[in-house]
Design a protein around this motif. Structure first.
Motif, PDB file in Angstrom:
ATOM      1  N   PHE A 142      -1.137  -2.248   6.626  1.00  0.00           N
ATOM      2  CA  PHE A 142      -1.099  -2.402   5.298  1.00  0.00           C
ATOM      3  C   PHE A 142      -0.271  -1.235   4.560  1.00  0.00           C
ATOM      4  CE2 PHE A 142      -4.523  -4.556   6.779  1.00  0.00           C
ATOM      5  CZ  PHE A 142      -4.643  -5.763   6.107  1.00  0.00           C
ATOM      6  N   PRO A 143       0.280  -1.405   3.326  1.00  0.00           N
ATOM      7  CA  PRO A 143       0.991  -0.364   2.708  1.00  0.00           C
ATOM      8  C   PRO A 143       0.149   0.565   1.878  1.00  0.00           C
ATOM      9  CG  PRO A 143       1.047  -2.383   1.424  1.00  0.00           C
ATOM     10  CD  PRO A 143       0.289  -2.771   2.834  1.00  0.00           C
ATOM     11  N   ASP A 144      -1.519   0.143   1.857  1.00  0.00           N
ATOM     12  CA  ASP A 144      -2.219   0.823   0.914  1.00  0.00           C
ATOM     13  C   ASP A 144      -3.554   1.166   1.853  1.00  0.00           C
ATOM     14  OD1 ASP A 144      -3.291  -1.633   1.601  1.00  0.00           O
ATOM     15  OD2 ASP A 144      -3.763  -2.115  -0.695  1.00  0.00           O
ATOM     16  N   GLN A 145      -4.484   1.947   1.526  1.00  0.00           N
ATOM     17  CA  GLN A 145      -5.749   2.147   2.171  1.00  0.00           C
ATOM     18  C   GLN A 145      -6.535   0.972   2.346  1.00  0.00           C
ATOM     19  OE1 GLN A 145      -6.389   5.721   2.875  1.00  0.00           O
ATOM     20  NE2 GLN A 145      -4.061   5.777   2.254  1.00  0.00           N
ATOM     21  N   HIS A 146      -6.194   0.370   3.418  1.00  0.00           N
ATOM     22  CA  HIS A 146      -7.045  -0.909   3.729  1.00  0.00           C
ATOM     23  C   HIS A 146      -7.556  -0.889   5.263  1.00  0.00           C
ATOM     24  CE1 HIS A 146      -7.673  -5.146   4.279  1.00  0.00           C
ATOM     25  NE2 HIS A 146      -7.469  -5.506   2.909  1.00  0.00           N
ATOM     26  N   GLU A 147      -8.756  -1.327   5.319  1.00  0.00           N
ATOM     27  CA  GLU A 147      -9.071  -1.517   6.914  1.00  0.00           C
ATOM     28  C   GLU A 147      -8.236  -2.242   7.457  1.00  0.00           C
ATOM     29  OE1 GLU A 147     -13.304  -1.270   7.918  1.00  0.00           O
ATOM     30  OE2 GLU A 147     -13.498  -1.474   5.715  1.00  0.00           O
TER      31      GLU A 147
END
Ligand SMILES: CC(C)(COP(=O)(O)OP(=O)(O)OC[C@H]1O[C@@H](n2cnc3c(N)ncnc32)[C@H](O)[C@@H]1OP(=O)(O)O)[C@@H](O)C(=O)NCCC(=O)NCCS
Length: 162
Positions: A142-147
């Motif tokens: 993921f490009p963002d803070q994602h589990e």
């Protein structure tokens, strides 16, 4: 509580419910309108006189090498906070299986979403259908803070016509 496939006029309310419920990626309103317009047979809403109480947005996976045929993929399920813990999530999944008769159901869930893991595990257990859980997307996909997300695969369901 009434269950039915969504119509385009439900798209905005589905977006609002997902946004209000927390715990899910909120997709654009356009995405929910597209689901209502193009994949309503594999989606369902629950409503009472106060409005939408729960939604499932799903679609059929295209058959392709490496993919089990006849799979209904549940993209998002959300129950309004005041309706949770009363079996509505399981009832919506059961409605979708009855109306679509897929051989398999898939979804992906993060490790921390205990409610969702319990929902799909309980659904498989109640239906006496096998559940497999395998790692799918790692956090660095993921490009963002994602589990990361695990793939839950339930089935095969017995033919509803037998
Ligand atoms: C996950 C969610 C859809 C569950 O819906 P629900 O209607 O409350 O679920 P149900 O009442 O049908 O419960 C199904 C099972 O999950 C269990 N469960 C429900 N909420 C739970 C929680 N917070 N913690 C642990 N178990 C829970 C129930 O006890 C039940 O277990 P059982 O089959 O052993 O009896 C709901 O919590 C929600 O909308 N969460 C926010 C959105 C979300 O995370 N969606 C899923 C993304 S993958």
């Amino acid at each position: 509580m009434r269950f039915r496939p969504p119509v385009v006029a439900d798209g905005g309310a589905i977006w609002s419910l997902v946004k209000r419920g927390g715990g899910l990626d909120v997709n654009s309103p356009y995405a929910y309108l597209m689901a209502c317009q193009n994949w309503s047979d594999t989606c369902v809403v629950a409503e009472d006189d106060d409005g939408l109480a729960g939604i499932v947005v799903g679609y059929r996976l295209a058959d392709r090498p490496g993919t089990l045929p006849d799979t209904l993929f549940v993209w998002q399920i959300a129950i309004a906070p005041e309706h949770r813990g009363r079996g509505l999530g399981k009832a919506l999944l059961a409605w979708l299986i009855r109306s679509n008769e897929p051989a398999w159901l898939e979804t992906t869930i993060t490790s921390s979403n205990l409610a969702s893991r319990a929902l799909f595990s309980g659904f498989a257990r109640d239906g006496k259908v096998k559940l497999s859980i395998t790692p799918w997307l790692s956090a660095d996909s993921f490009p963002d803070q994602h589990e990361g997300e695990d793939l839950f695969r339930i089935g095969p369901f017995p033919s509803q016509k037998e």
